[in-house]
Design a protein around this motif. Structure first.
Motif, PDB file in Angstrom:
ATOM      1  N   TYR A   6      -2.121   8.239   4.718  1.00 22.07           N
ATOM      2  CA  TYR A   6      -2.636   6.939   5.145  1.00 22.07           C
ATOM      3  C   TYR A   6      -2.402   6.755   6.626  1.00 22.07           C
ATOM      4  CZ  TYR A   6       2.245   5.476   5.117  1.00 22.07           C
ATOM      5  OH  TYR A   6       3.601   5.385   5.358  1.00 22.07           O
TER       6      TYR A   6
ATOM      7  N   MET B   3       0.826  -1.190   0.000  1.00 26.14           N
ATOM      8  CA  MET B   3       0.000   0.000   0.000  1.00 26.14           C
ATOM      9  C   MET B   3       0.871   1.254   0.000  1.00 26.14           C
ATOM     10  SD  MET B   3      -3.117   1.134   2.538  1.00 26.14           S
ATOM     11  CE  MET B   3      -2.073   1.698   3.861  1.00 26.14           C
TER      12      MET B   3
ATOM     13  N   VAL C 181      -5.820   0.632  -3.861  1.00 25.04           N
ATOM     14  CA  VAL C 181      -5.339   2.001  -3.671  1.00 25.04           C
ATOM     15  C   VAL C 181      -5.549   2.809  -4.945  1.00 25.04           C
ATOM     16  CG1 VAL C 181      -3.314   3.419  -3.207  1.00 25.04           C
ATOM     17  CG2 VAL C 181      -3.683   1.300  -1.909  1.00 25.04           C
TER      18      VAL C 181
END
Length: 771
Positions: free
Chosen positions: A22, A1, A326
């Motif tokens: 994030y 990610m 994502v």
């Protein structure tokens, strides 16, 4: 990610001028910790971490959540945050239950739903002919829902489950022991395991303790590619396992990114610190758990020399799913913000992003197409993996096929059977059935109280067949066919009738023609000596008429040979009846002439004037006309017709002539018999009349033979099977015709040809002295 976010933030094409932040949580698969983290994000009181040293001080505005790994945790999270419409995009939660948009409208995923995986597993089991299998399912949403779909599809494909037991890694020992006992007591050799990799690790450990080898394992994507499960399987009980996995993937740059990671330079470095300490078995000084006895981590250790799942990219398919998730959020934001070279300022809310994500359709830099269907699921495609042990004891995950739902139904499953390795390193496909297939000629009968896959094979009854394997019914053959000894096919019955080509037909035809020629020969002799005393004395007119009728009798037997037809069936019986009555009428006339001639020699008798030539002709005509009337009535009311007799022989069709009216047939025979008996009585009365003129004794003998033949004919005709009944009838016609010909005419021919000195009027009158 992190790799995907950095890649997007460094891109000038996607979200230019905007940086994604994030917050990463390690929930350890705990439902409680996952829900707490999701609520914290939804409440907006978390700081956002960005791949830079600069810290955002604004309250976090969470646009989407990536995760969770398991289906049960994902259900818990989406149930809690569902009212906020925050998109939850999972990379590994496969439960089909999550496709229900009425319950989980904001859930999406980048991994296919188990709706497809369960059906793919069932079709693969069917492909290998396994109709009797066991099943172990995870006692959670993933296992229970996946196995429910598998069971439903399996039943549709004719697969039966001998057992289906739930298992969870925290089950008590006695419950695990029951599962072990069930497997040991089972007769199925194939086990379908719909478990998470964590559950499978615990189960494999227990199976190894009991050395349960020899079973063919079929696995779901959660564990079939898990290297930890291979390490746990120290007794190699899973060798040869086959199952589905997420297709192999490659995301360029990920490996280099991971190998260049430095924990001290990474944002959110706590998780990297823990990873680093685990990989290199060391401790950082600032770590609270560090002790003086452990090697100190420098943060500059080389990852390229480490061999584990983290560095060998075995989790790349999962990485790829996270990568897609994502990018899906990024493309949705890009569209909402109207980004071109710059992005507009738009007030964002999760519902807006959710609606946009549902409509996105893009391709990654590797060429993978990303989109979601109406249920929030991607297209389903699986690789089929086979565990193949090598010589050094290492297990290779070999791709042996593909399952693609985008293809037509008959082409979705593709397998390379030649490269498969099965349980216990066998090259033969294992057999797992409750009952062997019923061969052709038998039918299946279910065993009472057992599933439909358990049955007995019952042989079809005589006259019935089943020409396919595993037939549930036997069907009766049509009358033209019969079932052979195996009862697996209807074979065309051979049509049988008395033909001119077989030996019996040839012999009877030869006898008929011989009798005809013999009769014609006698007629020629009588015609050439028609003025001789012996011919004149025996009523030459009736003799020639008798010879003509005998010729017809011999010839009418030929109508009984050959395949029956409409005309031959009507001709054979009527011709036989009329010609024989004509013949017997002539013999009866000759007998009456003998009697009348003797009466005429008595003093004062004038009886011959009442039985002259005209009366003789009329008597023959009258007797014959009665038979003609009987035959006409028979043909008019119910004539004989061709008939296929299927009952005489199971392997033959008897082609014969049905009588039509049995009364007509027996009336014809009865009338012949009545005339024959009358003729016999009259000839018997005249047998001792004096002088050589009397031929009554020859007629008596011929009628005796005639009656004997036809009396014996009746039981022989009734009891003879098939074409032999026709042969018996022909034999009776020929025997009685020969009897009349030989007994009445041969003695006269003997005198005419060999004893001409006796062919004188004096000799006929008996006036020559006997020597």
């Amino acid at each position: 990610m992190i790799f995907a976010i950095e890649e997007i933030n460094n891109s000038t094409d996607l979200l230019p001028g905007i940086s994604l932040g994030y917050k990463m949580y390690d929930t350890c698969g705990s439902v409680a910790r996952s829900v707490r983290a999701a609520l914290a994000l939804a409440n907006g009181n978390e700081a956002i971490s960005a791949p830079s040293e600069e810290q955002c001080t604004k309250p976090a505005q969470v646009q989407a959540i990536i995760g969770e790994t398991t289906s049960s945790v994902s259900r818990a999270i989406i149930t809690v945050i569902g009212p906020f419409y925050i998109p939850l995009i999972s990379h590994f939660a496969t439960c089909a239950c999550l496709s229900d948009k009425t319950k989980y409208p904001s859930f999406l995923r980048t991994i296919p739903s188990d709706y497809y995986q369960s059906r793919a597993l069932a079709q693969m089991v069917k492909h290998f002919g396994w109709t009797w299998v066991g099943a172990i399912r995870g006692n959670d949403d993933y296992g229970n829902n996946g196995m429910a779909t598998f069971t439903e599809t399996a039943q549709q494909l004719g697969i039966c489950l001998e057992y289906s037991v739930p298992f969870f890694r925290t089950d008590p020992p006695d419950k695990i022991r029951k599962i072990i006992d069930i497997i040991k007591a089972s007769t199925s050799k194939v086990i379908v395991a719909f478990l998470t990799h964590m559950d499978m690790d615990v189960l494999t450990h227990e199976l190894s303790n009991h050395n349960l080898t020899g079973y063919q394992w079929v696995g779901s994507e959660s564990w079939i590619l898990d290297s930890q499960t291979v390490e746990t399987d120290r007794h190699h009980i899973l060798d040869g396992a086959i199952g589905l996995s997420i297709p192999k993937a490659h995301v360029s740059g990920v490996r280099e990114f991971i190998l260049n990671v430095k924990p001290l330079n990474s944002s959110g470095h706590e998780i990297f610190t823990e990873l680093w300490e685990t990989l290199f078995s060391c401790k950082f000084k600032q770590s609270e758990s560090s002790t003086g006895n452990e090697r100190e981590c420098t943060g500059h250790e080389d990852l390229t020399g480490v061999k584990n799942g983290f560095t060998d990219m075995s989790l790349m398919p999962i990485f790829n799913n996270v990568y897609k998730a994502v990018y899906a959020v990024a493309h949705a934001l890009h569209s909402i913000l109207g980004c071109n070279q710059t992005c507009q300022k738009v007030q964002l809310d999760p519902l807006m992003i959710l609606q946009e994500i549902k409509t996105i359709n893009f391709k990654t830099k590797e060429g993978d197409e990303v989109y979601f269907n109406q249920n929030g699921d991607p297209a389903a495609k699986y690789e089929i993996i086979n565990w193949q042990p090598t010589e050094n004891g290492i297990v290779d995950f070999v791709t042996v096929g593909l399952y693609d739902t985008s293809l037509p139904a008959d082409k979705q499953l593709k397998l390379q059977n030649n490269s498969l390795v099965w349980a216990q390193n066998s090259k033969q496909v294992p057999v797992s059935v409750c009952s062997e297939k019923c061969p052709p000629g038998t039918r299946k009968v279910l065993q009472k109280g057992k599933p439909v896959c358990c049955y007995d094979c019952i042989r079809c009854a005589e006259g019935e067949i089943s020409n396919s394997t595993d037939s549930v019914t036997c069907v009766r053959c049509q009358p033209e066919f019969w079932s052979n000894e195996r009862r697996d096919s209807c074979v065309k019955k051979e049509a049988e009738f008395l033909s001119y080509e077989e030996i019996m037909g040839v012999l009877l035809t030869a006898a008929s023609l011989f009798g005809t020629c013999m009769t014609v020969g006698v007629a020629v002799i009588f015609f050439r000596h028609r003025k001789s005393p012996i011919v004149r004395a025996n009523n030459s007119e009736l003799s020639f008429l008798l010879l003509f009728s005998l010729t017809l009798c011999f010839l009418c037997s030929l109508t009984f040979i050959g395949q029956p037809s409409d005309w031959s069936c009507m001709l054979r019986h009527t011709a036989f009846g009329i010609t024989f009555v004509l013949c017997i009428s002539c013999v009866l006339g000759k007998t009456m002439v003998v009697l009348m001639a003797f009466r005429a020699t008595l003093p004062g008798s004038n009886v011959m004037k009442w039985f002259g030539p005209v009366q003789q002709r009329l008597s023959v005509l009258a007797f014959t006309l009665i038979q003609v009337v009987i035959c006409v009535l028979w043909l008019s009311i119910s004539p004989p017709f061709p008939f296929k007799n299927f009952r005489g022989f199971k392997d033959k069709i008897i082609l014969e002539c049905a009588l039509g009216s049995a009364l007509g047939f027996w009336a014809v025979l009865g009338y012949i018999g009545l005339l024959a008996i009358l003729c016999f009585i009259l000839a018997f009365l005249a047998r001792k009349l004096p002088d050589n003129f009397n031929e009554a004794k020859f007629i008596t003998f011929s009628m005796l033979i005639f009656c004997a033949v036809w009396i014996s004919f009746i039981p022989a005709y009734v009891s003879s099977p098939g074409k032999f009944s026709v042969a018996v009838e022909i034999f009776a016609i020929l025997a009685s015709s020969f009897a009349l010909l030989i007994c009445i005419f041969i003695p006269k021919c003997y005198i005419i040809l060999l004893k001409p000195e006796k062919n004188t009027k004096k000799n006929m009158m008996g006036k020559v002295a006997q020597k």
